[in-house]
Every structure is written in structure tokens, then in C-alpha cells.
Design an enzyme around this catalytic site. Structure first.
Site, short mmCIF file in Angstrom:
data_model
loop_
_atom_site.label_atom_id
_atom_site.label_comp_id
_atom_site.label_asym_id
_atom_site.label_seq_id
_atom_site.Cartn_x
_atom_site.Cartn_y
_atom_site.Cartn_z
N HIS A 9 5.33 5.22 0.93
CA HIS A 9 4.97 3.84 1.23
C HIS A 9 4.24 3.80 2.56
O HIS A 9 4.64 4.45 3.53
CB HIS A 9 6.24 2.98 1.30
CG HIS A 9 5.97 1.51 1.22
ND1 HIS A 9 5.56 0.78 2.31
CD2 HIS A 9 6.04 0.64 0.18
CE1 HIS A 9 5.40 -0.49 1.95
NE2 HIS A 9 5.68 -0.60 0.67
N HIS A 10 3.14 3.03 2.62
CA HIS A 10 2.28 3.04 3.80
C HIS A 10 2.98 2.52 5.05
O HIS A 10 2.56 2.81 6.18
CB HIS A 10 1.01 2.21 3.53
CG HIS A 10 -0.21 2.77 4.19
ND1 HIS A 10 -0.22 3.23 5.49
CD2 HIS A 10 -1.47 2.95 3.73
CE1 HIS A 10 -1.43 3.65 5.81
NE2 HIS A 10 -2.21 3.50 4.75
N SER A 11 4.05 1.75 4.90
CA SER A 11 4.77 1.26 6.08
C SER A 11 5.45 2.39 6.83
O SER A 11 5.80 2.25 8.01
CB SER A 11 5.81 0.21 5.67
OG SER A 11 6.80 0.78 4.82
N CYS A 65 0.82 -1.21 0.00
CA CYS A 65 0.00 0.00 0.00
C CYS A 65 0.86 1.26 0.00
O CYS A 65 1.92 1.32 0.64
CB CYS A 65 -0.92 0.01 1.21
SG CYS A 65 -2.08 -1.37 1.25
#
Length: 496
Positions: free
Chosen positions: A146-148, A29
Site C-alpha cells: 500500500h502506497h501509504s 494507491c
């Protein structure tokens, strides 16, 4: 040396469980936020501003490193030198396209980001400079992360910490005060005025209701995650593999004053109104696409689709704390990352003669969800699954939850005043996300006196996504008019 300051000597930090989930193949994601600017981009000023802010944040100056020689190796955040030129991207676009149809050129470029992989050898963020005028702005920048790296609420707060108030360029912008999310007893109970025994009894009853609703919601969530309970296929639901398909980000500006008018007329919340608008718009789209007719009284029958709603459970640092974090290049005790729970919210697709009925039903759903700890328990249970059975099992459950629901929904509150980013006034904020297995994500973002509606869609599923935007705008118009008539009748009755 790291641009904007030296690399802080801090102990490497493990990637959070949710951050690890976003490394899995089915959950790569990303967050993509487009910011419309009131003036052409001053590239040197942008570069200097980013070097002094984002590039100094611990997460934005770290890479994920996995030591494969360690037993049960887990990725860690490791600080690295940041070259701002690696992260500020000025694409070469066709001048004919940007001049003949600039809005489509902007939309096409942002959509193309969903097909491009990020370079994991450097910190996982990019700023794309789109320096040409569109209908709403003189230029735009698109931030892809980046969703992380963090959740959407943290990202918005961090970006706001990089801005300054347009009315006072030396001051951070102001955000509306946060309301308590899940009160056990409503403030309207007037417990202070009641006898202590009655107040205690009401508290006990509300606690029992909270416990019962939580048990029911968690049971439905688990049944959904393992595939025992799933939404039926509809024109709104994506097909298998939708997470890998290109996504398009389309948006429409709505009036926050209109939304607040409905809120006041119906004595509900802004979120209730937005849920009602969404239900009305999806209903319009569904019945137009399918041509279906409900038998009997339309107000008493409906088709239900469910939305996965991500809830940030980590206390988000204030923008002052985030500004200090970027100034020092250290966490300074502030928490950061992804600590996300989930809720499943039903949307009723129906044909109502009274448009206000969509908001009434949404209000009932929202009040029901407020008396549940579903998001807390889903986070806790997911964390337990990860610890006991590993990241693959946790990812499988999360993937099941998404594939057995129809859409994603989110709503975030932005500044109430205009803000400056590297000296440029921002005219709109349009965030979106991609990489999860939904063909439709509905996102609302308030800013000043507007609400930006952003739809992230699977192009193969929603080739007419701009018509879906029209459905949202028309639904707000009809609900606003119905609320106005209701207010006029109430006023006439009072006057009489």
C-alpha cells in the site's frame, strides 16, 4: 512474539499527510513490483529471508489504527505481531496456462492484483510467489505494498537493503552516486574563474530566474488542480472513474547502453533521453490511433499533453541504514514515509523528420524544470491546505491535478550490478503503481545494463498496450540510429 524478533516498544507514529491522502477513496494507491529470478523459488529460504528483513522493518510490522473517539482523530502506525505466512502468497494457477503461455499467465496474475483489496487488519504488504519459467526468468515474485507505507524511492531502497551483491554475497549492493537535483547555478558557469562581482551577478540572476519559474509553475499547478487549466480529451487520457478500473502491467526491456549512447551523442542526461523516447512513442501511438495530420511544417507544430511527476522530497536512508533498521527493528533516527511534491511536465506530440528532435525538446523542458522549486512549493501548499481545510480538501486538489493531466511518469535508478534476493539472482526489476486517476503510467527502472520500461494501463483505454510497448522500442531504435549518424558526421568532420 513477532517473527524475526520481538515487537519494538516505540511510541505510535502518526500516518504522514501524504499517507493519509492514500487512504482516501479516489487515491487507494498501491505499488506492485515484479522481480524476475534466475532460479526457481526456494520457498523456505524466501520465508526465512523475509522474516529476517522486511518483517522487521517498523512500517512493515505496523498497522494503521484510527481512534474514532478522539476529536479530530488521525490514523497512527501501531506495531503488531507479524505472521510471515499471512504475507507470502503462493497462488494455485492453471498448469495448462502457465505452460502454454507463461508470459501471459504472469501478466494476467499481476493484473488481477489491481482488483483485489488488501487486508488492513495486518501490515499492508504481500509477496506473491509465481514459481514458473517465463521468457526472461526462471520464476518471479510480485511485491504489493500500500502506497501509504512509503514512496517508490524508499521502497526500492528498502528492497535493495534486503538483497546482497551477486559477486560478494556478504556485501550490500552498490548504487550509482546521486546527483544534485536543483542546482541554483550550473557547474558549467565556471564561477570560480570569474571575477567575484560577475559571479555574484550571475548568482543573483539565476536566483531571480528560479523565483520566476517557480511562481509560473506553481500558478499553472494551482490552475490545473482547481480545473481552470486541463488537458484536452485524447486517446491517451483516461475517462472519469479510471482509478477504479482494472489495470494491466506490461513491460519491455530496453538497452541502457543505447540510452547512454544517445545521451553522450547529444550531451544531455539519461532522463532527457527517456523523456524524449516517451514523447516519440506517445506521438507514434497518438497519430496512428487518430489518423490526424498536422498542417504545415510538422516540426513547428505539436499537441501537448502533460504528465504528473511525483518527486520524493524526503532524504531517503541509504541501504546500509535500512539494513540496520531491519536488523534492530527500530527507526534508529532514519526518516521514512511519504513526503512527495509534484511537477507537471509537458510532452509534445508531433511528427519530426529528425528523431533527435524529440530528445532536444525534452532536454529543453527538463532544463527549464531544473530551474524551478515547483515540487517543494506544491508539497508545502498541499500540506497547508490539509492543515487549514482538512484531508478532503487536500484530496480534492490532488484529484483535480491528476484528472486534468493525461499521464504519470517516473524514472528510478537501480543497482549497477546483479543482486541476490534470498539467494536467488534477480534478472529484472519491473515496478508499477495503480489506484490514481490516470489511464497510463510510464515507469523506467534501470538495473545493471538494462532499462525496464513498465506501463500501467487502463485495459479499457489501452487494449493494444503491447503495441504501445513496440512504439517505445521502435522510438529508441530510431533515435539511437539518428544519434549514430550524427556522431559519424561529427567524427568525419573532425577527421577532415
Amino acid at each position: 512474539m513477532e517473527e524475526g524478533g520481538s515487537v519494538a516498544e516505540e511510541e505510535d507514529e502518526p500516518v504522514s499527510p501524504t499517507g493519509r491522502l492514500f487512504r482516501e477513496p479516489n487515491f487507494r494507491c498501491h505499488i506492485v513490483s515484479v522481480f524476475g529470478l534466475a532460479a526457481p523459488v526456494d520457498l523456505p529460504a524466501l520465508r526465512a529471508g523475509v522474516a529476517a528483513t522486511l518483517a522487521r522493518h517498523p512500517r512493515f510490522s505496523s498497522v494503521q489504527v484510527l481512534n474514532e473517539f478522539e476529536k479530530d482523530a488521525r490514523p497512527k502506525w501501531v506495531r503488531t505481531a507479524v505472521n510471515v505466512d499471512d504475507h507470502i502468497i503462493v497462488p494455485e494457477l492453471d498448469p495448462a496456462a502457465t505452460s502454454s503461455n507463461p508470459d501471459k499467465a504472469l501478466e494476467d496474475y499481476v493484473a488481477s492484483l489491481s482488483t483485489r483489496a488488501m487486508d488492513h487488519s495486518i501490515p499492508l504488504w504481500e509477496i506473491h510467489v509465481l514459481d514458473f519459467p517465463t521468457a526472461e526468468a526462471a520464476a518471479a515474485v510480485a511485491l504489493r505494498v500500500h502506497h501509504s507505507v512509503g514512496d517508490g524511492v524508499s521502497m526500492l531502497s528498502l528492497f535493495m537493503a534486503c538483497t546482497r551483491s551477486a559477486s560478494d554475497p556478504g556485501a550490500l549492493p552498490s548504487l550509482p552516486p546521486r546527483r544534485r537535483r536543483w542546482p541554483l547555478v550550473s557547474s558549467s558557469t565556471g564561477a570560480a574563474a570569474l571575477d567575484a562581482v560577475v559571479a555574484l551577478a550571475m548568482w543573483a540572476v539565476s536566483l531571480l530566474v528560479l523565483a520566476w519559474h517557480t511562481v509560473v509553475d506553481v500558478a499553472c499547478f494551482v490552475a490545473t488542480a482547481v480545473g481552470l487549466l486541463g488537458d484536452a480529451p485524447t486517446v491517451l487520457k483516461g475517462e472519469e472513474g479510471t482509478e477504479f478500473r482494472p489495470k494491466r502491467f506490461v513491460n519491455r526491456t530496453l538497452s541502457l547502453d543505447d540510452v547512454k549512447f544517445v545521451k553522450n551523442a547529444l550531451s544531455c542526461t539519461v532522463n532527457d533521453v527517456l523523456l524524449g523516447i516517451t514523447s516519440a512513442a506517445l506521438s507514434r501511438y497518438y497519430f496512428r490511433k487518430t489518423g490526424e495530420r498536422l498542417s504545415g511544417e510538422s516540426d513547428r507544430q505539436s499537441i501537448t499533453v502533460r504528465s504528473a511527476v511525483l518527486v520524493n522530497l524526503r532524504p531517503t536512508p541509504g541501504i546500509q541504514a535500512l539494513a540496520s533498521m531491519m536488523e534492530s527493528g527500530k527507526h534508529n533516527g532514519s526518516s521514512w514515509g511519504n513526503k512527495i511534491g509534484y511537477m507537471l511536465i509537458p510532452f509534445h506530440l508531433a511528427k519530426h523528420d529528425d528523431p533527435i528532435e524529440y530528445v532536444r525538446r525534452a532536454t529543453k523542458v527538463a532544463r527549464r524544470k531544473k530551474s524551478s522549486m515547483e515540487s517543494v512549493f506544491t508539497f508545502w501548499s498541499g500540506d497547508m491546505v490539509l492543515k487549514l481545510f482538512g484531508i478532503k480538501a487536500a484530496a480534492a486538489l490532488c484529484y483535480g491535478m491528476f484528472t486534468n493531466t493525461t499521464l504519470s511518469f517516473s524514472n528510478m535508478v537501480g543497482p549497477t550490478e546483479q543482486v541476490l534476493f534470498c539467494g536467488n539472482p534477480i534478472v529484472y526489476i519491473a515496478p508499477g503503481t495503480y489506484g490514481h486517476p490516470h489511464a497510463l503510467t510510464v515507469h523506467y527502472q534501470s538495473y545493471m545494463n538494462t532499462v525496464k520500461l513498465v506501463l500501467t494501463v487502463d485495459e479499457s483505454r489501452f487494449p493494444d498496450c503491447h503495441q504501445l510497448l513496440d512504439d517505445f522500442a521502435e522510438s529508441l531504435r530510431l533515435i539511437r540510429e539518428a544519434a549514430s549518424r550524427k556522431s559519424d558526421k561529427a567524427h568525419d568532420g573532425t577527421a577532415g
